[in-house]
Design a protein around this motif. Sequence first.
Motif, short mmCIF file in Angstrom:
data_model
loop_
_atom_site.label_atom_id
_atom_site.label_comp_id
_atom_site.label_asym_id
_atom_site.label_seq_id
_atom_site.Cartn_x
_atom_site.Cartn_y
_atom_site.Cartn_z
N ASP A 26 0.84 -1.19 0.00
CA ASP A 26 0.00 0.00 0.00
C ASP A 26 0.88 1.26 0.00
O ASP A 26 0.71 2.17 0.81
N ALA A 27 1.84 1.25 -0.89
CA ALA A 27 2.86 2.30 -0.91
C ALA A 27 2.59 3.33 -2.00
O ALA A 27 1.87 3.08 -2.96
N THR A 28 3.20 4.49 -1.84
CA THR A 28 3.23 5.50 -2.90
C THR A 28 4.33 5.11 -3.88
O THR A 28 5.40 4.68 -3.47
N VAL A 29 4.05 5.25 -5.17
CA VAL A 29 5.06 4.93 -6.19
C VAL A 29 5.44 6.20 -6.93
O VAL A 29 4.57 6.99 -7.31
N ALA A 30 6.72 6.42 -7.10
CA ALA A 30 7.19 7.60 -7.84
C ALA A 30 8.35 7.20 -8.73
O ALA A 30 9.12 6.30 -8.40
N ARG A 31 8.46 7.91 -9.85
CA ARG A 31 9.43 7.52 -10.87
C ARG A 31 10.48 8.61 -11.08
O ARG A 31 10.14 9.80 -11.16
N ILE A 32 11.71 8.20 -11.17
CA ILE A 32 12.79 9.09 -11.62
C ILE A 32 12.80 8.98 -13.14
O ILE A 32 12.82 7.87 -13.67
N SER A 33 12.77 10.11 -13.83
CA SER A 33 12.77 10.06 -15.30
C SER A 33 14.08 10.58 -15.86
O SER A 33 14.74 11.42 -15.23
N CYS A 34 14.41 10.10 -17.04
CA CYS A 34 15.63 10.56 -17.70
C CYS A 34 15.40 10.44 -19.20
O CYS A 34 15.47 9.34 -19.75
N ARG A 35 15.11 11.56 -19.83
CA ARG A 35 14.75 11.53 -21.26
C ARG A 35 15.91 11.10 -22.14
O ARG A 35 15.71 10.54 -23.20
N LYS A 36 17.12 11.33 -21.66
CA LYS A 36 18.30 11.04 -22.49
C LYS A 36 18.32 9.58 -22.99
O LYS A 36 18.80 9.30 -24.07
N TYR A 37 17.81 8.67 -22.16
CA TYR A 37 17.91 7.25 -22.52
C TYR A 37 16.58 6.64 -22.96
O TYR A 37 16.48 5.42 -23.13
N ASP A 38 15.55 7.49 -23.13
CA ASP A 38 14.27 6.96 -23.61
C ASP A 38 14.38 6.66 -25.10
O ASP A 38 14.84 7.51 -25.86
N GLY A 39 13.98 5.47 -25.51
CA GLY A 39 13.98 5.18 -26.94
C GLY A 39 14.62 3.84 -27.26
O GLY A 39 14.77 2.99 -26.39
N GLY A 40 14.99 3.70 -28.52
CA GLY A 40 15.41 2.39 -29.04
C GLY A 40 16.90 2.10 -28.89
O GLY A 40 17.53 2.50 -27.91
N TRP A 41 17.44 1.43 -29.91
CA TRP A 41 18.79 0.89 -29.82
C TRP A 41 19.87 1.93 -29.59
O TRP A 41 20.79 1.71 -28.82
N PHE A 42 19.73 3.07 -30.27
CA PHE A 42 20.76 4.09 -30.10
C PHE A 42 20.81 4.53 -28.63
O PHE A 42 21.90 4.68 -28.05
N ARG A 43 19.65 4.69 -28.02
CA ARG A 43 19.61 5.13 -26.61
C ARG A 43 20.14 4.05 -25.68
O ARG A 43 20.74 4.32 -24.67
N TYR A 44 19.90 2.81 -26.06
CA TYR A 44 20.45 1.68 -25.29
C TYR A 44 21.99 1.75 -25.32
O TYR A 44 22.65 1.64 -24.29
#
Length: 159
Positions: A26-44
């Motif tokens: 019964d916890a609060t969930v929060a996300r750390i985001s980082c746009r730099k690595y969002d996406g496909g193979w190049f971002r991987y």
Amino acid sequence: MKTLILFYSRTGTTETVADALAAELDATVARISCRKYDGGWFRYLLAGYDSVKGRLPKIEVPDLDFRSFDRIILGTPIWTSYPALPMRAFLSGKPDLPDHMSLFLTFGGHSPPEKAEEFLSDLLPGKLEARLNISQKAVDAGQISGPVAEFVRKLGDTH
Ligand SMILES: Cc1cc2nc3c(=O)[nH]c(=O)nc-3n(C[C@H](O)[C@H](O)[C@H](O)COP(=O)(O)O)c2cc1C
């Protein structure tokens, strides 16, 4: 007990575990985001390259008073044997965290999670209360209820 689950997830595996834990606790969930690595193979590839170099990215962190939680559970994937860079960037900012901290890691399977675990635990004040390592394969196969229950039991033992 007021619990926050704070996670980073690039492709959803760690997020699945975060959601399963949140439902149990019964916890609060929060996300750390980082746009730099969002996406496909190049971002991987970029993520892997930056991780090897230890190049910390710019991240977005939810605006929360971490001290208002009794405990925080951090969740992150493993990148190049280390915790993913967005989680490292978060901790390098020396956030004001409560004493009761726990950790879960997801990984692809080609490196043992202990090194990443130790790396993170060195960045945290105090001793980790509970740890969970879970492979992406187990998450994809929906085989997480056992390990999640065990982790929740360990947390219960500490309070
Ligand atoms: C850049 C990068 C490096 C990775 N390095 C490792 C590694 O060293 N060892 C490992 O077991 N898995 C590694 N993985 C696999 C991830 O840890 C695994 O797929 C994880 O569950 C993904 O979590 P997510 O879907 O929440 O982003 C890597 C993944 C990425 C993107």
